[in-house]
Design a protein around this motif. Sequence first.
Motif, short mmCIF file in Angstrom:
data_model
loop_
_atom_site.label_atom_id
_atom_site.label_comp_id
_atom_site.label_asym_id
_atom_site.label_seq_id
_atom_site.Cartn_x
_atom_site.Cartn_y
_atom_site.Cartn_z
N MET A 101 0.78 -1.28 -0.01
CA MET A 101 0.05 0.14 0.09
C MET A 101 0.84 1.12 -0.01
N ARG A 102 0.30 2.34 -0.77
CA ARG A 102 1.09 3.60 -0.59
C ARG A 102 0.86 4.18 0.72
N VAL A 103 1.94 4.69 1.26
CA VAL A 103 1.86 5.40 2.65
C VAL A 103 2.46 6.56 2.36
N VAL A 104 1.50 7.71 2.39
CA VAL A 104 1.96 8.87 2.22
C VAL A 104 2.68 9.67 3.80
N VAL A 105 3.66 10.14 3.75
CA VAL A 105 4.21 10.49 4.97
C VAL A 105 4.51 12.21 4.91
N PRO A 106 3.47 13.04 5.18
CA PRO A 106 3.68 14.44 5.32
C PRO A 106 4.88 14.80 6.36
N PHE A 107 5.75 15.85 5.76
CA PHE A 107 6.71 16.32 6.84
C PHE A 107 6.72 17.81 6.34
N SER A 108 7.00 18.31 7.80
CA SER A 108 6.88 19.95 7.62
C SER A 108 8.40 20.00 7.55
N ALA A 109 9.15 20.48 6.56
CA ALA A 109 10.58 20.72 6.75
C ALA A 109 10.96 21.82 7.14
N ASP A 110 10.21 22.98 7.08
CA ASP A 110 10.96 24.32 7.17
C ASP A 110 10.76 24.63 8.73
N ARG A 111 9.78 24.61 9.40
CA ARG A 111 9.77 24.72 10.79
C ARG A 111 9.24 23.79 11.59
N PRO A 112 10.01 22.56 11.70
CA PRO A 112 9.48 21.50 12.52
C PRO A 112 9.40 21.51 14.04
N LYS A 113 8.45 21.00 14.54
CA LYS A 113 8.56 20.84 16.07
C LYS A 113 8.65 21.92 16.85
N THR A 114 7.61 23.07 16.42
CA THR A 114 7.99 24.10 17.17
C THR A 114 7.44 24.08 18.83
N ARG A 115 6.66 23.05 19.13
CA ARG A 115 6.34 22.94 20.41
C ARG A 115 7.45 22.29 21.24
N LEU A 116 8.35 21.95 20.77
CA LEU A 116 9.79 21.59 21.53
C LEU A 116 10.74 22.75 21.50
N SER A 117 10.17 24.03 21.34
CA SER A 117 11.15 25.09 21.22
C SER A 117 12.08 25.20 22.68
N ASP A 118 11.16 24.96 23.81
CA ASP A 118 11.76 25.24 25.13
C ASP A 118 12.81 24.13 25.38
N VAL A 167 15.90 11.96 2.05
CA VAL A 167 15.24 10.73 2.86
C VAL A 167 15.30 9.57 1.88
N ASP A 168 15.19 8.52 2.54
CA ASP A 168 15.33 7.19 1.58
C ASP A 168 13.90 6.73 0.96
N ALA A 169 13.33 7.81 0.36
CA ALA A 169 11.94 7.37 -0.25
C ALA A 169 11.84 8.68 -1.12
N PRO A 170 10.75 8.25 -2.29
CA PRO A 170 10.58 9.31 -3.08
C PRO A 170 9.97 10.45 -2.37
N VAL A 171 10.35 11.74 -2.90
CA VAL A 171 9.83 12.78 -2.01
C VAL A 171 8.99 13.72 -3.20
N GLU A 172 7.74 14.20 -2.60
CA GLU A 172 7.12 15.37 -3.44
C GLU A 172 7.09 16.65 -2.52
N VAL A 173 7.24 17.80 -3.18
CA VAL A 173 7.28 18.73 -2.49
C VAL A 173 5.97 19.51 -2.83
N ASP A 174 5.55 20.03 -1.56
CA ASP A 174 3.99 20.70 -1.77
C ASP A 174 4.06 21.66 -0.41
N ASP A 175 4.05 22.97 -0.83
CA ASP A 175 4.18 23.87 0.31
C ASP A 175 2.61 24.28 0.95
#
Lengths: 202, 202
Positions: free
Chosen positions: B1-18, B57-65
């Motif tokens: 099965m296709r498994v799409v893995v969305p990834f916020s590359a620009d500002r990841p994990k802001t809730r870990l800022s502290d 990353v070791d997978a096909p990447v599609e960029v969509d902002d």
Amino acid sequence: MRVVVPFSADRPKTRLSDTLDPTERRAFARAMLGDVVETVRDAGADPEVLATEPVEVDAPVEVDDRRLSLAVNDALRDGLPAAVVMADLALATQRSVRRLVDTEGDVVVAPGRGAGTNAIVVRHPEFRVDYHGASFLDHADAARELGAAIRVVDSFRLATDVDEPSDLVELLVHGDGAARDWLVDAGFELDDDGGRVGIRRR
Amino acid sequence: MRVVVPFSADRPKTRLSDTLDPTERRAFARAMLGDVVETVRDAGADPEVLATEPVEVDAPVEVDDRRLSLAVNDALRDGLPAAVVMADLALATQRSVRRLVDTEGDVVVAPGRGAGTNAIVVRHPEFRVDYHGASFLDHADAARELGAAIRVVDSFRLATDVDEPSDLVELLVHGDGAARDWLVDAGFELDDDGGRVGIRRR
């Protein structure tokens, strides 16, 4: 299977102090206990409540006011296999309890958040529980030391002990028993006005 | 099965800022992404990363902002059945991913805490995701309106998106991939000095 349900009847749910007053916390905790007992029975197992003081509930009650681990280990000596399921697992369902008791292994653990042990099945006569601290890791170590086979049950429902205000969100979203009804009657609802989903009280 | 893995590359994990500085958050988020991609592939499925900007990353990447829901719905149009698995499910295992993709149903959801949708399988061509707010409830409603059969996967591992400092405890306790290694190398360890188990940094 025997399922021991420990219940702190005297000062339940202190981490909900900012959200519920003492009388409410007692009523809410009793509603959760009732849900857990009913779910365990619906799953085909035999609930036994282990309470710090007498409590009215539709199951045999043993009163033991010593600290949790001592009381549970004594209860385990009354006959194995046995499970121990915490009284605040208000999201537990027949299905998740069945997954727990049907999983083979000398020791079967359903972890809670923060390295806790929310539910455990004990089939090894020398295994003892110790709920202090990172009990999930400690129970895994203890099983290893005994050469006992340990299995982990991966369940969000069993991992969610209702302890803190943010846990009430889970109960409102996923619950369907008396504890959820109690919350709704007490005026709680989801707060989905933006950002993370929280709770608010009318 | 296709498994799409969305990834916020620009500002990841802001809730870990502290807890982590921006460079650390990027490295940690990429480690989690790598773990998720590997786990999906080990589970016998085909990961495709949907990122807001190019990422290695070791997978096909599609960029969509565009915003998440739009980008995911477009990706779903490329072929069903497909799953969407968040890139911060660092506790996901082969087994939990297999439970997800093997569960039958037009729509299969693994809820996250706070009424979120951490993973979803879509087999119904008219179903659209909407990740805003209490998405678990919204997805259930949307499925119902389509007359689509919805199933829920009860998994602590899939329910645990690593978002906030307290989630790092779960990764230290239950993780075994590159993200956990990254945390350990960065000096994080469990803080079990009493009360709830937390984290501290050396």
